[in-house]
Structures are given as C-alpha cells and as structure tokens.
Design a protein around this motif. Structure first.
Motif, PDB file in Angstrom:
ATOM      1  N   VAL A 152       0.841  -1.200   0.000  1.00 56.21           N
ATOM      2  CA  VAL A 152       0.000   0.000   0.000  1.00 56.21           C
ATOM      3  C   VAL A 152       0.876   1.250   0.000  1.00 56.21           C
ATOM      4  CG1 VAL A 152      -1.661   1.334   1.365  1.00 56.21           C
ATOM      5  CG2 VAL A 152      -2.007  -1.125   1.021  1.00 56.21           C
ATOM      6  N   HIS A 153       1.938   1.232   0.790  1.00 57.18           N
ATOM      7  CA  HIS A 153       2.847   2.378   0.866  1.00 57.18           C
ATOM      8  C   HIS A 153       3.516   2.644  -0.487  1.00 57.18           C
ATOM      9  CE1 HIS A 153       5.787   5.178   2.443  1.00 57.18           C
ATOM     10  NE2 HIS A 153       6.739   4.452   1.872  1.00 57.18           N
ATOM     11  N   GLU A 154       3.890   1.580  -1.197  1.00 56.82           N
ATOM     12  CA  GLU A 154       4.600   1.720  -2.467  1.00 56.82           C
ATOM     13  C   GLU A 154       3.673   1.811  -3.675  1.00 56.82           C
ATOM     14  OE1 GLU A 154       7.174  -1.691  -2.437  1.00 56.82           O
ATOM     15  OE2 GLU A 154       8.513  -0.793  -0.946  1.00 56.82           O
ATOM     16  N   PHE A 155       2.380   1.739  -3.461  1.00 54.12           N
ATOM     17  CA  PHE A 155       1.413   1.741  -4.555  1.00 54.12           C
ATOM     18  C   PHE A 155       1.509   3.026  -5.363  1.00 54.12           C
ATOM     19  CE2 PHE A 155      -2.912   2.503  -6.260  1.00 54.12           C
ATOM     20  CZ  PHE A 155      -3.059   1.346  -7.008  1.00 54.12           C
ATOM     21  N   GLU A 156       1.646   2.880  -6.683  1.00 52.53           N
ATOM     22  CA  GLU A 156       1.768   4.049  -7.554  1.00 52.53           C
ATOM     23  C   GLU A 156       0.712   4.080  -8.644  1.00 52.53           C
ATOM     24  OE1 GLU A 156       5.767   4.236  -8.996  1.00 52.53           O
ATOM     25  OE2 GLU A 156       6.586   4.597  -7.009  1.00 52.53           O
ATOM     26  N   GLY A 157      -0.155   3.079  -8.682  1.00 54.88           N
ATOM     27  CA  GLY A 157      -1.171   3.032  -9.717  1.00 54.88           C
ATOM     28  C   GLY A 157      -2.340   3.942  -9.401  1.00 54.88           C
ATOM     29  N   GLU A 158      -3.280   3.957 -10.315  1.00 55.57           N
ATOM     30  CA  GLU A 158      -4.500   4.707 -10.080  1.00 55.57           C
ATOM     31  C   GLU A 158      -5.496   3.804  -9.364  1.00 55.57           C
ATOM     32  OE1 GLU A 158      -6.098   6.663 -13.482  1.00 55.57           O
ATOM     33  OE2 GLU A 158      -4.130   7.277 -14.183  1.00 55.57           O
ATOM     34  N   GLY A 159      -6.393   4.405  -8.633  1.00 53.29           N
ATOM     35  CA  GLY A 159      -7.421   3.624  -7.969  1.00 53.29           C
ATOM     36  C   GLY A 159      -7.064   3.259  -6.540  1.00 53.29           C
ATOM     37  N   ASP A 160      -7.702   2.230  -6.064  1.00 50.75           N
ATOM     38  CA  ASP A 160      -7.620   1.805  -4.674  1.00 50.75           C
ATOM     39  C   ASP A 160      -6.478   0.817  -4.458  1.00 50.75           C
ATOM     40  OD1 ASP A 160      -8.075   0.928  -2.090  1.00 50.75           O
ATOM     41  OD2 ASP A 160     -10.091   0.153  -2.485  1.00 50.75           O
ATOM     42  N   PRO A 161      -5.482   1.150  -3.632  1.00 49.03           N
ATOM     43  CA  PRO A 161      -4.381   0.216  -3.411  1.00 49.03           C
ATOM     44  C   PRO A 161      -4.838  -1.088  -2.751  1.00 49.03           C
ATOM     45  CG  PRO A 161      -4.221   2.063  -1.901  1.00 49.03           C
ATOM     46  CD  PRO A 161      -5.318   2.384  -2.870  1.00 49.03           C
ATOM     47  N   LEU A 162      -5.943  -1.062  -2.044  1.00 45.71           N
ATOM     48  CA  LEU A 162      -6.451  -2.275  -1.401  1.00 45.71           C
ATOM     49  C   LEU A 162      -7.162  -3.197  -2.379  1.00 45.71           C
ATOM     50  CD1 LEU A 162      -7.711  -0.901   2.024  1.00 45.71           C
ATOM     51  CD2 LEU A 162      -5.521  -1.986   1.473  1.00 45.71           C
ATOM     52  N   GLN A 217      -5.596  -4.320  -4.998  1.00 46.75           N
ATOM     53  CA  GLN A 217      -4.572  -5.215  -5.536  1.00 46.75           C
ATOM     54  C   GLN A 217      -4.888  -6.648  -5.114  1.00 46.75           C
ATOM     55  OE1 GLN A 217      -0.362  -3.542  -5.186  1.00 46.75           O
ATOM     56  NE2 GLN A 217      -1.463  -2.469  -3.567  1.00 46.75           N
ATOM     57  N   THR A 218      -4.470  -7.623  -5.920  1.00 48.68           N
ATOM     58  CA  THR A 218      -4.743  -9.011  -5.557  1.00 48.68           C
ATOM     59  C   THR A 218      -3.758  -9.514  -4.504  1.00 48.68           C
ATOM     60  OG1 THR A 218      -3.328  -9.963  -7.268  1.00 48.68           O
ATOM     61  CG2 THR A 218      -5.650  -9.546  -7.857  1.00 48.68           C
ATOM     62  N   VAL A 219      -4.229 -10.480  -3.747  1.00 46.81           N
ATOM     63  CA  VAL A 219      -3.379 -11.133  -2.758  1.00 46.81           C
ATOM     64  C   VAL A 219      -2.162 -11.736  -3.458  1.00 46.81           C
ATOM     65  CG1 VAL A 219      -3.286 -13.051  -1.115  1.00 46.81           C
ATOM     66  CG2 VAL A 219      -5.311 -11.573  -1.183  1.00 46.81           C
ATOM     67  N   ARG A 220      -2.401 -12.378  -4.585  1.00 46.40           N
ATOM     68  CA  ARG A 220      -1.321 -13.004  -5.358  1.00 46.40           C
ATOM     69  C   ARG A 220      -0.221 -12.000  -5.710  1.00 46.40           C
ATOM     70  NH1 ARG A 220      -1.895 -17.362  -9.212  1.00 46.40           N
ATOM     71  NH2 ARG A 220      -4.142 -17.097  -9.015  1.00 46.40           N
ATOM     72  N   SER A 221      -0.606 -10.766  -6.034  1.00 42.12           N
ATOM     73  CA  SER A 221       0.369  -9.778  -6.498  1.00 42.12           C
ATOM     74  C   SER A 221       1.339  -9.334  -5.414  1.00 42.12           C
ATOM     75  CB  SER A 221      -0.345  -8.562  -7.096  1.00 42.12           C
ATOM     76  OG  SER A 221      -0.983  -7.798  -6.088  1.00 42.12           O
ATOM     77  N   VAL A 222       1.008  -9.506  -4.154  1.00 41.83           N
ATOM     78  CA  VAL A 222       1.912  -9.083  -3.071  1.00 41.83           C
ATOM     79  C   VAL A 222       2.431 -10.247  -2.258  1.00 41.83           C
ATOM     80  CG1 VAL A 222       0.805  -6.828  -2.905  1.00 41.83           C
ATOM     81  CG2 VAL A 222       0.107  -8.639  -1.371  1.00 41.83           C
ATOM     82  N   SER A 223       2.021 -11.461  -2.599  1.00 43.83           N
ATOM     83  CA  SER A 223       2.431 -12.618  -1.798  1.00 43.83           C
ATOM     84  C   SER A 223       3.868 -13.028  -2.097  1.00 43.83           C
ATOM     85  CB  SER A 223       1.500 -13.808  -2.051  1.00 43.83           C
ATOM     86  OG  SER A 223       1.682 -14.326  -3.347  1.00 43.83           O
ATOM     87  N   THR A 224       4.481 -13.656  -1.104  1.00 41.04           N
ATOM     88  CA  THR A 224       5.730 -14.351  -1.332  1.00 41.04           C
ATOM     89  C   THR A 224       5.355 -15.628  -2.050  1.00 41.04           C
ATOM     90  OG1 THR A 224       6.705 -13.471   0.702  1.00 41.04           O
ATOM     91  CG2 THR A 224       7.721 -15.458  -0.230  1.00 41.04           C
ATOM     92  N   PRO A 225       5.837 -15.842  -3.276  1.00 41.03           N
ATOM     93  CA  PRO A 225       5.376 -16.983  -4.058  1.00 41.03           C
ATOM     94  C   PRO A 225       5.738 -18.332  -3.427  1.00 41.03           C
ATOM     95  CG  PRO A 225       7.139 -15.815  -5.200  1.00 41.03           C
ATOM     96  CD  PRO A 225       6.834 -15.049  -3.965  1.00 41.03           C
ATOM     97  N   ALA A 226       4.921 -19.325  -3.720  1.00 37.97           N
ATOM     98  CA  ALA A 226       5.115 -20.673  -3.178  1.00 37.97           C
ATOM     99  C   ALA A 226       6.511 -21.209  -3.453  1.00 37.97           C
ATOM    100  CB  ALA A 226       4.042 -21.606  -3.745  1.00 37.97           C
ATOM    101  N   SER A 227       7.089 -20.824  -4.576  1.00 36.11           N
ATOM    102  CA  SER A 227       8.418 -21.323  -4.925  1.00 36.11           C
ATOM    103  C   SER A 227       9.503 -20.877  -3.936  1.00 36.11           C
ATOM    104  CB  SER A 227       8.794 -20.863  -6.338  1.00 36.11           C
ATOM    105  OG  SER A 227       8.864 -19.453  -6.395  1.00 36.11           O
ATOM    106  N   LYS A 228       9.215 -19.847  -3.141  1.00 36.36           N
ATOM    107  CA  LYS A 228      10.173 -19.343  -2.160  1.00 36.36           C
ATOM    108  C   LYS A 228       9.786 -19.711  -0.736  1.00 36.36           C
ATOM    109  CE  LYS A 228      11.541 -15.443  -4.923  1.00 36.36           C
ATOM    110  NZ  LYS A 228      12.892 -15.452  -5.272  1.00 36.36           N
ATOM    111  N   VAL A 229       8.745 -20.540  -0.602  1.00 35.03           N
ATOM    112  CA  VAL A 229       8.242 -20.898   0.714  1.00 35.03           C
ATOM    113  C   VAL A 229       8.411 -22.386   0.940  1.00 35.03           C
ATOM    114  CG1 VAL A 229       6.185 -20.947   2.187  1.00 35.03           C
ATOM    115  CG2 VAL A 229       6.538 -19.049   0.609  1.00 35.03           C
ATOM    116  N   VAL A 230       8.866 -22.722   2.137  1.00 32.58           N
ATOM    117  CA  VAL A 230       8.965 -24.123   2.541  1.00 32.58           C
ATOM    118  C   VAL A 230       7.773 -24.423   3.418  1.00 32.58           C
ATOM    119  CG1 VAL A 230      10.326 -25.811   3.815  1.00 32.58           C
ATOM    120  CG2 VAL A 230      11.477 -24.064   2.464  1.00 32.58           C
ATOM    121  N   THR A 231       6.990 -25.427   3.056  1.00 34.13           N
ATOM    122  CA  THR A 231       5.821 -25.783   3.855  1.00 34.13           C
ATOM    123  C   THR A 231       6.179 -26.902   4.776  1.00 34.13           C
ATOM    124  OG1 THR A 231       5.029 -27.239   2.126  1.00 34.13           O
ATOM    125  CG2 THR A 231       4.175 -24.992   2.135  1.00 34.13           C
TER     126      THR A 231
END
Length: 91
Positions: free
Chosen positions: A65-75, A77-91
């Motif tokens: 939200v702090h770095e959001f530079e687009g038009e419209g509502d920063p909230l 944005q999709t969850v996917r777009s700000v998530s740490t991707p599964a490829s970098k996560v150990v379950t």
C-alpha cells in the motif's frame, strides 16, 4: 533471500492448521486484511483451485500500500500480487 517456512510461522503464533489462514489468491488486499483482523492471525495463505500460491503478511500489505503508484484503490490489488510466491516458501 531467506526461505520462509510456513509451519514455523504458524507455530510461532501458536497455530498448527493452515486452513484458517487461507484466502483466494485472486482476492483483494482488503479481503486479506479482513481475514487477518477477524481471525486474529498473523499471515494469510494464498490459494487458487486448491493449490498453495503464496503467503502474505500484514507487513507485506503495508509495504504494498505504501509503495502503490497506480490509479485507484491500493487495497484492490490481488493477494497473489503481493504474496511471497510458493516457490520461495517451505511448507
């Protein structure tokens, strides 16, 4: 970059089940915030079609939200777009 271990994160907050942390990957940050606040959880797990997509923390949301530079509502944005991707996560 350090690898993120979801089970360690859940254990640190006294949680063992990932199911209460799940939100749709294509949901909005507003949805993720709602889940974090109402469920009193530290992270949400992004899921799509039953598959683990990534992890989002409250800090990820604040940074996005702090770095959001687009038009419209920063909230909106999709969850996917700000998530740490599964490829970098150990379950």
């Amino acid at each position: 970059m350090e690898t993120l271990n979801v089970s360690d994160l859940l254990a640190a907050f006294g949680r063992t089940s990932a199911s209460e942390h799940t939100v749709p990957a294509d949901g909005t940050l507003r949805d993720a915030i709602e889940a974090i606040v109402t469920r009193r959880i530290p992270i949400v797990i992004a899921e799509h079609a039953g598959s683990f997509v990534g992890v989002v923390t409250a800090r990820d949301i604040l940074r996005s939200v702090h770095e959001f530079e687009g038009e419209g509502d920063p909230l909106a944005q999709t969850v996917r777009s700000v998530s740490t991707p599964a490829s970098k996560v150990v379950t």
